[in-house]
Design a protein around this motif. Structure first.
Motif, PDB file in Angstrom:
ATOM      1  N   ARG A 140       0.841  -1.214   0.000  1.00 19.47           N
ATOM      2  CA  ARG A 140       0.000   0.000   0.000  1.00 19.47           C
ATOM      3  C   ARG A 140       0.867   1.251   0.000  1.00 19.47           C
ATOM      4  O   ARG A 140       0.585   2.216  -0.716  1.00 19.47           O
ATOM      5  CB  ARG A 140      -0.933   0.010   1.212  1.00 19.47           C
ATOM      6  N   GLU A 141       1.938   1.242   0.800  1.00 19.58           N
ATOM      7  CA  GLU A 141       2.838   2.395   0.848  1.00 19.58           C
ATOM      8  C   GLU A 141       3.524   2.609  -0.490  1.00 19.58           C
ATOM      9  O   GLU A 141       3.661   3.753  -0.944  1.00 19.58           O
ATOM     10  CB  GLU A 141       3.884   2.203   1.954  1.00 19.58           C
ATOM     11  N   GLN A 142       3.944   1.535  -1.134  1.00 21.47           N
ATOM     12  CA  GLN A 142       4.576   1.656  -2.453  1.00 21.47           C
ATOM     13  C   GLN A 142       3.606   2.237  -3.475  1.00 21.47           C
ATOM     14  O   GLN A 142       3.996   3.077  -4.285  1.00 21.47           O
ATOM     15  CB  GLN A 142       5.074   0.294  -2.934  1.00 21.47           C
ATOM     16  N   ALA A 143       2.361   1.786  -3.438  1.00 21.37           N
ATOM     17  CA  ALA A 143       1.357   2.295  -4.377  1.00 21.37           C
ATOM     18  C   ALA A 143       1.112   3.779  -4.137  1.00 21.37           C
ATOM     19  O   ALA A 143       1.004   4.562  -5.085  1.00 21.37           O
ATOM     20  CB  ALA A 143       0.056   1.503  -4.245  1.00 21.37           C
ATOM     21  N   GLN A 144       1.047   4.181  -2.864  1.00 23.65           N
ATOM     22  CA  GLN A 144       0.836   5.595  -2.552  1.00 23.65           C
ATOM     23  C   GLN A 144       2.026   6.430  -3.007  1.00 23.65           C
ATOM     24  O   GLN A 144       1.867   7.513  -3.559  1.00 23.65           O
ATOM     25  CB  GLN A 144       0.602   5.782  -1.058  1.00 23.65           C
ATOM     26  N   GLN A 145       3.233   5.943  -2.797  1.00 23.48           N
ATOM     27  CA  GLN A 145       4.428   6.660  -3.222  1.00 23.48           C
ATOM     28  C   GLN A 145       4.468   6.807  -4.740  1.00 23.48           C
ATOM     29  O   GLN A 145       4.803   7.880  -5.259  1.00 23.48           O
ATOM     30  CB  GLN A 145       5.680   5.948  -2.729  1.00 23.48           C
ATOM     31  N   ALA A 146       4.104   5.759  -5.438  1.00 25.08           N
ATOM     32  CA  ALA A 146       4.086   5.819  -6.899  1.00 25.08           C
ATOM     33  C   ALA A 146       3.060   6.842  -7.383  1.00 25.08           C
ATOM     34  O   ALA A 146       3.323   7.607  -8.315  1.00 25.08           O
ATOM     35  CB  ALA A 146       3.787   4.442  -7.483  1.00 25.08           C
ATOM     36  N   GLU A 147       1.911   6.870  -6.728  1.00 20.46           N
ATOM     37  CA  GLU A 147       0.880   7.843  -7.100  1.00 20.46           C
ATOM     38  C   GLU A 147       1.363   9.263  -6.843  1.00 20.46           C
ATOM     39  O   GLU A 147       1.183  10.158  -7.670  1.00 20.46           O
ATOM     40  CB  GLU A 147      -0.407   7.578  -6.315  1.00 20.46           C
ATOM     41  N   LEU A 183       3.384  14.505  -8.817  1.00 20.25           N
ATOM     42  CA  LEU A 183       4.436  15.520  -8.840  1.00 20.25           C
ATOM     43  C   LEU A 183       5.072  15.640 -10.222  1.00 20.25           C
ATOM     44  O   LEU A 183       5.466  16.736 -10.626  1.00 20.25           O
ATOM     45  CB  LEU A 183       5.494  15.214  -7.781  1.00 20.25           C
ATOM     46  N   ALA A 184       5.149  14.547 -10.950  1.00 17.56           N
ATOM     47  CA  ALA A 184       5.720  14.583 -12.301  1.00 17.56           C
ATOM     48  C   ALA A 184       4.839  15.378 -13.262  1.00 17.56           C
ATOM     49  O   ALA A 184       5.320  15.844 -14.297  1.00 17.56           O
ATOM     50  CB  ALA A 184       5.922  13.161 -12.823  1.00 17.56           C
ATOM     51  N   SER A 185       3.567  15.558 -12.917  1.00 14.75           N
ATOM     52  CA  SER A 185       2.669  16.315 -13.793  1.00 14.75           C
ATOM     53  C   SER A 185       2.889  17.823 -13.675  1.00 14.75           C
ATOM     54  O   SER A 185       2.377  18.588 -14.487  1.00 14.75           O
ATOM     55  CB  SER A 185       1.203  15.983 -13.473  1.00 14.75           C
ATOM     56  N   THR A 199       4.896  21.417 -13.816  1.00 14.49           N
ATOM     57  CA  THR A 199       5.954  22.043 -14.604  1.00 14.49           C
ATOM     58  C   THR A 199       7.139  22.336 -13.671  1.00 14.49           C
ATOM     59  O   THR A 199       6.972  22.358 -12.439  1.00 14.49           O
ATOM     60  CB  THR A 199       5.479  23.370 -15.224  1.00 14.49           C
ATOM     61  N   PRO A 200       8.312  22.590 -14.223  1.00 17.42           N
ATOM     62  CA  PRO A 200       9.449  22.950 -13.360  1.00 17.42           C
ATOM     63  C   PRO A 200       9.143  24.158 -12.464  1.00 17.42           C
ATOM     64  O   PRO A 200       9.508  24.166 -11.292  1.00 17.42           O
ATOM     65  CB  PRO A 200      10.571  23.246 -14.350  1.00 17.42           C
ATOM     66  N   ARG A 201       8.473  25.166 -12.978  1.00 16.33           N
ATOM     67  CA  ARG A 201       8.135  26.351 -12.180  1.00 16.33           C
ATOM     68  C   ARG A 201       7.164  25.972 -11.059  1.00 16.33           C
ATOM     69  O   ARG A 201       7.305  26.418  -9.921  1.00 16.33           O
ATOM     70  CB  ARG A 201       7.538  27.445 -13.067  1.00 16.33           C
ATOM     71  N   GLU A 202       6.175  25.117 -11.368  1.00 15.04           N
ATOM     72  CA  GLU A 202       5.231  24.690 -10.345  1.00 15.04           C
ATOM     73  C   GLU A 202       5.943  23.899  -9.246  1.00 15.04           C
ATOM     74  O   GLU A 202       5.649  24.077  -8.063  1.00 15.04           O
ATOM     75  CB  GLU A 202       4.106  23.858 -10.960  1.00 15.04           C
ATOM     76  N   ARG A 203       6.885  23.049  -9.630  1.00  6.90           N
ATOM     77  CA  ARG A 203       7.657  22.297  -8.626  1.00  6.90           C
ATOM     78  C   ARG A 203       8.465  23.252  -7.744  1.00  6.90           C
ATOM     79  O   ARG A 203       8.559  23.072  -6.529  1.00  6.90           O
ATOM     80  CB  ARG A 203       8.574  21.271  -9.293  1.00  6.90           C
ATOM     81  N   GLN A 204       9.039  24.271  -8.370  1.00  6.00           N
ATOM     82  CA  GLN A 204       9.813  25.267  -7.632  1.00  6.00           C
ATOM     83  C   GLN A 204       8.921  25.981  -6.616  1.00  6.00           C
ATOM     84  O   GLN A 204       9.307  26.158  -5.452  1.00  6.00           O
ATOM     85  CB  GLN A 204      10.422  26.255  -8.622  1.00  6.00           C
ATOM     86  N   ILE A 205       7.747  26.383  -7.040  1.00  5.94           N
ATOM     87  CA  ILE A 205       6.818  27.082  -6.155  1.00  5.94           C
ATOM     88  C   ILE A 205       6.313  26.145  -5.067  1.00  5.94           C
ATOM     89  O   ILE A 205       6.237  26.522  -3.896  1.00  5.94           O
ATOM     90  CB  ILE A 205       5.664  27.709  -6.971  1.00  5.94           C
ATOM     91  N   LEU A 206       5.999  24.908  -5.423  1.00  5.61           N
ATOM     92  CA  LEU A 206       5.542  23.939  -4.431  1.00  5.61           C
ATOM     93  C   LEU A 206       6.594  23.725  -3.352  1.00  5.61           C
ATOM     94  O   LEU A 206       6.279  23.651  -2.161  1.00  5.61           O
ATOM     95  CB  LEU A 206       5.183  22.604  -5.091  1.00  5.61           C
ATOM     96  N   GLU A 207       7.843  23.650  -3.755  1.00  7.05           N
ATOM     97  CA  GLU A 207       8.918  23.474  -2.771  1.00  7.05           C
ATOM     98  C   GLU A 207       8.944  24.637  -1.782  1.00  7.05           C
ATOM     99  O   GLU A 207       9.090  24.434  -0.572  1.00  7.05           O
ATOM    100  CB  GLU A 207      10.273  23.343  -3.458  1.00  7.05           C
ATOM    101  N   LEU A 208       8.772  25.844  -2.285  1.00  9.46           N
ATOM    102  CA  LEU A 208       8.771  27.019  -1.413  1.00  9.46           C
ATOM    103  C   LEU A 208       7.532  27.050  -0.524  1.00  9.46           C
ATOM    104  O   LEU A 208       7.615  27.414   0.655  1.00  9.46           O
ATOM    105  CB  LEU A 208       8.898  28.296  -2.247  1.00  9.46           C
ATOM    106  N   VAL A 209       6.396  26.645  -1.062  1.00  5.43           N
ATOM    107  CA  VAL A 209       5.173  26.539  -0.262  1.00  5.43           C
ATOM    108  C   VAL A 209       5.403  25.528   0.862  1.00  5.43           C
ATOM    109  O   VAL A 209       5.072  25.778   2.026  1.00  5.43           O
ATOM    110  CB  VAL A 209       3.967  26.120  -1.134  1.00  5.43           C
ATOM    111  N   VAL A 221      -2.948  27.731  -7.890  1.00  9.09           N
ATOM    112  CA  VAL A 221      -4.232  27.160  -8.321  1.00  9.09           C
ATOM    113  C   VAL A 221      -3.981  25.964  -9.232  1.00  9.09           C
ATOM    114  O   VAL A 221      -4.602  24.909  -9.084  1.00  9.09           O
ATOM    115  CB  VAL A 221      -5.109  28.226  -9.020  1.00  9.09           C
ATOM    116  N   SER A 222      -3.053  26.114 -10.154  1.00  8.60           N
ATOM    117  CA  SER A 222      -2.712  25.016 -11.063  1.00  8.60           C
ATOM    118  C   SER A 222      -2.132  23.825 -10.301  1.00  8.60           C
ATOM    119  O   SER A 222      -2.482  22.668 -10.569  1.00  8.60           O
ATOM    120  CB  SER A 222      -1.716  25.514 -12.121  1.00  8.60           C
ATOM    121  N   ILE A 223      -1.259  24.101  -9.350  1.00 12.43           N
ATOM    122  CA  ILE A 223      -0.676  23.036  -8.525  1.00 12.43           C
ATOM    123  C   ILE A 223      -1.781  22.307  -7.761  1.00 12.43           C
ATOM    124  O   ILE A 223      -1.825  21.068  -7.737  1.00 12.43           O
ATOM    125  CB  ILE A 223       0.366  23.622  -7.539  1.00 12.43           C
TER     126      ILE A 223
END
Length: 97
Positions: A21-28, A33-35, A37-47, A72-74
């Motif tokens: 179950r943990e592996q499935a959750q991690q994969a999800e 997170l792979a969906s 954009t690089p900018r969204e990942r950057q902003i998410l990290e700061l959030v 909003v997109s994130i």
């Protein structure tokens, strides 16, 4: 079969089930997170680090409105706008991916 053997088999099954179950959750989480954009990942990290929209905007030389648009997109991509849940997802993805 002895009760000890049955209990040991059940315990092993429970551990394996929890691990799967943990592996499935991690994969999800990694897929979500792979969906981003690089900018969204950057902003998410700061959030996830606790920065406010205004602080993120200043750090990235963007307007607060642009940051809000990205947030909003994130939220739409990750299925939550909760800062706590966004942080959990980021931490889980960072630790596993």
């Amino acid at each position: 079969m002895s009760r000890d053997l049955i209990d040991a088999i059940q315990k092993g099954h429970d551990v394996l089930d929890r691990h799967l179950r943990e592996q499935a959750q991690q994969a999800e989480t990694l897929q979500l997170l792979a969906s981003l954009t690089p900018r969204e990942r950057q902003i998410l990290e700061l959030v996830a680090q606790g920065f406010t929209t205004r602080q993120i905007a200043e750090a990235l030389c963007l307007s607060p409105r642009t940051i809000d648009t990205h947030r909003v997109s994130i939220g739409a991509k990750l299925g939550t706008t909760s800062q706590a849940e966004l942080t959990r997802l980021w931490l889980e993805g960072s630790a596993k991916g």
